[in-house]
Design an enzyme around this catalytic site. Structure first.
Site, PDB file in Angstrom:
ATOM      1  N   CYS A 137      64.227  21.718  62.904  1.00  0.00           N
ATOM      2  CA  CYS A 137      63.166  20.873  63.387  1.00  0.00           C
ATOM      3  C   CYS A 137      62.021  22.046  63.924  1.00  0.00           C
ATOM      4  CB  CYS A 137      63.208  19.995  64.907  1.00  0.00           C
ATOM      5  SG  CYS A 137      61.973  19.404  65.637  1.00  0.00           S
ATOM      6  N   CYS A 140      60.146  21.411  67.109  1.00  0.00           N
ATOM      7  CA  CYS A 140      60.938  21.828  68.235  1.00  0.00           C
ATOM      8  C   CYS A 140      61.247  23.193  68.570  1.00  0.00           C
ATOM      9  CB  CYS A 140      62.365  20.856  68.181  1.00  0.00           C
ATOM     10  SG  CYS A 140      62.209  19.036  67.464  1.00  0.00           S
ATOM     11  N   ASP A 141      61.336  23.972  67.567  1.00  0.00           N
ATOM     12  CA  ASP A 141      61.808  25.328  67.699  1.00  0.00           C
ATOM     13  C   ASP A 141      60.790  26.462  67.021  1.00  0.00           C
ATOM     14  OD1 ASP A 141      64.100  24.179  68.757  1.00  0.00           O
ATOM     15  OD2 ASP A 141      64.886  23.735  66.969  1.00  0.00           O
TER      16      ASP A 141
END
Length: 312
Positions: A137, A140-141
């Protein structure tokens, strides 16, 4: 203590675009319904930084679109329970029981819209470096690796879109593609090709990643010559497909060889009153628009089925 049993017209498991759309249609039909989601509603849409192929929005953040769908469903009267996990199901033509950590639900109809999860990158050190350099992701990261070199593995729209997003943080983004073509949208590919931060490596495959506590290099192999070489980088993001979340239902519902739910064009499964919608369903294309379509059809089919039950 035994769990309280609650009766419903419609239970929806999964809160992505398919499930939220089904909730909107079910609420408009004045069905007593509940949407269960074990995380935040939105599904994979919530992790999409920018969406540019959903009608009505030239561009919109995935989280914002998910929030709008949720707001619309709730305002129409749908009940949504986030962070309550399903622990077991018992599905028959005559009765459908769904047990969660909190309750047991007895429902006339069920829509399975549990979606799919990213496939793991098939390299020996995947588990060792999961969340320590291997990720699935970018939204997300990606920010964790600002100023670093990152790689993206995959050939579809998700790989192209997430690579483009990572250019916001990376000093360099390397696209590792085992074939000499991409399956994603040409417009996104052209945008990547013009980006000075992006290097596309056609006909190369990821063999492994290495490092001490965190990834610091990748080993890649040329799919035509078998030549191997190392790339110095800090993160690899995988977008090589998805796996459906159907383990809960496989004892009762017919699945294809890949684990996707088999339905007809009314989203009906092999059990009366049970439907499937969205990425969890066997179908050729998985887009937000196709998920919304599935959710619409499933909810309307469920409404019709409940009407037929009332006449008996």
């Amino acid at each position: 203590m035994s769990k309280e049993i609650k009766d419903l017209d419609l239970l929806i498991i999964g809160g992505g675009p398919a499930g939220l759309t089904a909730a909107i249609y079910g609420a408009r039909a004045k069905l007593s319904l509940l949407l269960l989601e074990n995380q935040m509603v939105g599904g994979q849409v919530r992790s999409s930084y920018t969406i540019e192929n959903y009608p009505g929005f030239k561009t919109i953040e995935g989280g914002a679109l998910a929030d709008l769908m949720k707001e619309q469903a709730v305002e129409l009267g749908a009940e949504i329970d986030e962070f309550d996990s399903v622990v077991s199901v018992n599905l028959k033509d005559e009765e459908k029981l769904i047990e969660t950590k909190k309750y047991i639900y007895r429902t006339k109809t069920l829509i399975i819209s549990t979606g799919a999860t990213p496939k793991k990158i098939p390299v020996p050190n995947e588990s060792k470096f999961s969340s320590k350099g291997i990720h699935y992701c970018a939204v997300c990261d990606g920010a964790m690796y600002e100023g670093s070199t990152m790689a993206v593995v995959g050939g579809g729209n998700s790989a192209l879109e997430e690579a483009l997003f990572l250019t916001k943080f990376a000093s360099k983004v390397i696209m590792i593609r085992r074939y000499d073509y991409f399956k994603g949208e040409k417009a996104t590919l052209e945008e990547l090709e013009k980006n000075p931060k992006v290097e596309i490596m056609y006909n190369w495959d990821l063999v492994n990643v290495e490092g001490e506590k965190f990834v610091n290099k990748a080993i890649i192999r040329n799919t035509k010559t078998n030549e191997e070489k190392e790339l110095e980088l800090e993160a690899v993001f995988g977008y090589i497909g998805t796996e459906p979340k159907t383990d809960l239902f496989k004892e009762f519902i017919n699945l294809d060889s890949s684990g996707y739910v088999i339905t007809d064009d009314r989203m009906t499964t092999n059990i009366k009153g049970v439907y499937a919608a969205g990425d969890v369903r066997q179908k050729p294309f998985r887009q937000i628009t196709t998920a919304v379509s599935d959710g619409t059809i499933a909810a309307l089919a469920a409404e019709k089925y409940i009407e037929e039950l009332s006449r008996k």
